[in-house]
Design an enzyme around this catalytic site. Structure first.
Site, PDB file in Angstrom:
ATOM      1  N   ASP A  15      -2.620   6.327  -8.253  1.00  0.00           N
ATOM      2  CA  ASP A  15      -1.407   6.468  -7.447  1.00  0.00           C
ATOM      3  C   ASP A  15      -0.492   7.366  -8.269  1.00  0.00           C
ATOM      4  O   ASP A  15       0.138   6.907  -9.225  1.00  0.00           O
ATOM      5  CB  ASP A  15      -0.760   5.099  -7.211  1.00  0.00           C
ATOM      6  N   GLU A  66      -4.203   8.929  -4.173  1.00  0.00           N
ATOM      7  CA  GLU A  66      -3.309   8.814  -3.022  1.00  0.00           C
ATOM      8  C   GLU A  66      -2.585  10.137  -2.796  1.00  0.00           C
ATOM      9  O   GLU A  66      -2.096  10.764  -3.735  1.00  0.00           O
ATOM     10  CB  GLU A  66      -2.295   7.695  -3.261  1.00  0.00           C
ATOM     11  N   ASP A  71       2.604  -0.110  -8.849  1.00  0.00           N
ATOM     12  CA  ASP A  71       1.866   1.155  -8.839  1.00  0.00           C
ATOM     13  C   ASP A  71       0.433   0.923  -9.334  1.00  0.00           C
ATOM     14  O   ASP A  71      -0.491   1.641  -8.949  1.00  0.00           O
ATOM     15  CB  ASP A  71       2.568   2.177  -9.743  1.00  0.00           C
TER      16      ASP A  71
END
Length: 200
Positions: free
Chosen positions: A9, A69, A143
């Protein structure tokens, strides 16, 4: 089939990551954490640390692919640009190690894990803990679970995804007789029908 998947991420303040191992139909948790860049002010140094961290993770776990992502399109253009830089550096690090790269939109990751594209970070984390038999101790930074979710999303994907490095579809059928992958609407349905595929 056996493979290790690194999920990231991206972010210039916090980069979350998770690593899983897929052996046959079993998905096993390996590691998740964050690279905290909040105290670093120099943008170039932030990007350098993202690159180094990604390479270090690759050298440590030997993943065959990176699931990352995609930057979320919002009203704040500056935030979008920063996320794009962070993502680009992580991708460059993976490419330097000759890995295949797979990008997923945030909603697609949430849908794969919870069945809801609008799920919160907390909901994604709780579902991951539940389905991978992990202790439900919420990490300090979500995260980390977002990075793990990207890896799990890739391991369960039912559609062919493009390899950013080569532009070639991955896991495409090798013949006309190949059967399409079975689709599941959410994690709970998947686990109910494939209990042996998810383990710690």
């Amino acid at each position: 089939m056996e493979r290790v998947i690194l999920g990231i991420d991206p972010g210039t303040v916090m980069m979350g990551y998770g690593v899983i191992k897929q052996v046959g139909k079993s998905i096993q948790f390996i590691e998740m954490d964050v690279l905290n860049l909040s105290k670093e002010r120099d943008v170039a140094k932030k990007l350098h640390r993202i690159f180094e961290c990604t390479v270090t993770l690759i050298e440590k776990h030997k993943p065959s692919c990176l699931a990352i992502e995609a930057p979320f399109f919002g009203k704040n253009v500056q935030s979008m640009l920063k996320l794009g830089r962070a993502q680009g550096v992580a991708i460059a690090a993976a490419i330097s190690q000759k890995m295949s790269i797979h990008e997923y939109a945030p909603r697609k990751i949430k849908m794969a894990i919870t069945g809801k594209g609008s799920a919160s970070k907390e909901q994604v984390a709780k579902m991951l803990f539940r389905l991978m038999n992990m202790d439900e101790i919420m990490p300090k930074y979500l995260d980390a679970t977002d990075g793990l979710a990207a890896a799990v999303c890739h391991s369960l994907r039912n559609e062919f995804s493009a390899d950013i490095r080569t532009g070639v579809a991955c896991n495409a059928p090798t013949s006309k007789k190949s059967k399409p992958a079975k689709k599941y609407s959410d994690w709970e349905t998947f686990v109910a029908q494939n209990e042996s595929r998810v383990s710690l």
